[in-house]
Design an enzyme around this catalytic site. Structure first.
Site, PDB file in Angstrom:
ATOM      1  N   SER A 248       0.865  -1.174   0.000  1.00 52.64           N
ATOM      2  CA  SER A 248       0.000   0.000   0.000  1.00 52.64           C
ATOM      3  C   SER A 248       0.899   1.221   0.000  1.00 52.64           C
ATOM      4  CB  SER A 248      -0.915   0.016   1.229  1.00 52.64           C
ATOM      5  OG  SER A 248      -0.160   0.253   2.404  1.00 52.64           O
ATOM      6  N   LYS A 249       0.283   2.382  -0.147  1.00 52.82           N
ATOM      7  CA  LYS A 249       1.082   3.606  -0.171  1.00 52.82           C
ATOM      8  C   LYS A 249       1.771   3.857   1.158  1.00 52.82           C
ATOM      9  CE  LYS A 249      -1.747   5.898  -3.713  1.00 52.82           C
ATOM     10  NZ  LYS A 249      -2.909   5.006  -3.789  1.00 52.82           N
TER      11      LYS A 249
END
Length: 321
Positions: A248-249
């Site tokens: 994920s970011k």
């Protein structure tokens, strides 16, 4: 008719985002569909124009092109509110004053029915009395709007069960709870916005990560209620980190520019990402040329149906297992 890629501009695209974009583009091109990009920028805190600019540059770099202007959800609130008005006119909405903490506590005390996805709303505000509602409003509580999911059924307590065929996951089904359609800050919720946008933009094929598979029954039910067409869905496996958590970011993110700084070319990245999904790229120069050749024989239903684990650079090569 088109396919689409719809990221949230809250940071750089990581390897999982880039691979999903490649697969969505190939799936659209293999069926002769147009391809569009939409920015799902409903997060007013994290979304930034600079993130959008960099994401679009990364897509272009790996050979993903698109038709028309990039649409931003933040500019389409009137369309979502029209959809809410339609549902309200049929008495399919109700106000919900619950905080997330209150919902979590209620879920812990009242396990979900077996047909509903984990974390489904247990209906706390569904039958609020007028007096209690007035007390909450007078106390400064601002309500969200929820879908009264079962109102369209023959019996109001009858569960809404949706079945569909996914191009990757096969037969799928799931229940529909009273999902939030507008948050208590007045911002339309993702499940409503994505349904309205896909219909109005002529999206007929949705390729996205399989973490969104559980949301699909809710969206199909909304499509039915609003009289909108249902696209074909293909939920592709995620890219995971070595700790078993999805990229994920904010977790294990590896971006295109970071890989280039480590000596990887854009072509290296494209080849590695597609190979990790069971899709091989030919030897022609340039990512765009290679992708066009892959698109001519690509079948989204034949991609690898298990998550890929990114192990980093091993002897200068991007390595997945």
């Amino acid at each position: 008719m088109s396919g689409r890629f719809a990221p949230s501009p809250t940071g750089r695209l990581h390897l999982g985002n880039l691979r999903t974009a490649l697969l969505a583009w190939l799936a659209a091109r293999s069926r002769g569909l147009e391809f569009i990009v939409r920015m799902e920028d409903l997060d007013r805190v994290q979304s930034e124009p600079e993130h959008e600019r960099v994401q679009l540059a990364d897509l272009a770099a790996i050979g993903v092109d698109w038709s028309g202007a990039v649409v931003r959800q933040s500019e389409r609130f009137d369309l979502y509110r029209d959809a809410l008005a339609t549902l309200r006119s049929r008495d399919l909405l109700y106000e919900c004053f619950c905080s997330r903490r209150e919902v979590r506590a209620e879920i812990e005390n009242s396990p979900n029915a077996p047909h509903l996805p984990p974390g489904s709303y247990p209906g706390i505000c569904r039958r609020l009395t007028a007096e209690r509602r007035r007390q909450l409003l007078d106390g400064g509580r601002t309500p969200a709007l929820r879908l009264r999911a079962d109102r369209s059924m023959e019996r109001e307590d009858e569960a809404v069960l949706i079945e569909f065929t996914d191009l990757v996951c096969g037969h799928s089904d799931g229940g529909v709870d009273d999902v939030v359609l507008q948050r208590n800050d007045g911002v339309p919720a993702y499940n409503l916005a994505v349904v309205v946008d896909d219909a109005l933009q002529g999206v007929t094929q949705v390729v996205r990560g399989d973490d969104l598979l559980a949301s699909t029954p809710r969206q199909i039910h909304l499509q039915h209620l609003l009289g909108l067409p249902t696209p074909t869905y293909a939920h592709v496996p995620l890219v995971m980190g070595t700790d078993g958590e999805r990229l994920s970011k904010r977790h294990g993110s590896v971006s295109l520019d970071e890989l280039q700084a480590e000596g990887q070319t854009v072509r290296d990245v494209v080849r590695a990402l597609l190979s990790s999904s069971g899709t091989e790229v030919g030897d022609d120069d340039g990512p765009s040329t290679a992708l066009e050749q892959v698109a001519s024989v690509f079948d989204i239903g034949r991609i690898r149906d298990e998550p890929s684990v990114y192990e980093g650079l091993v002897d200068g090569q991007m390595t997945f297992r």
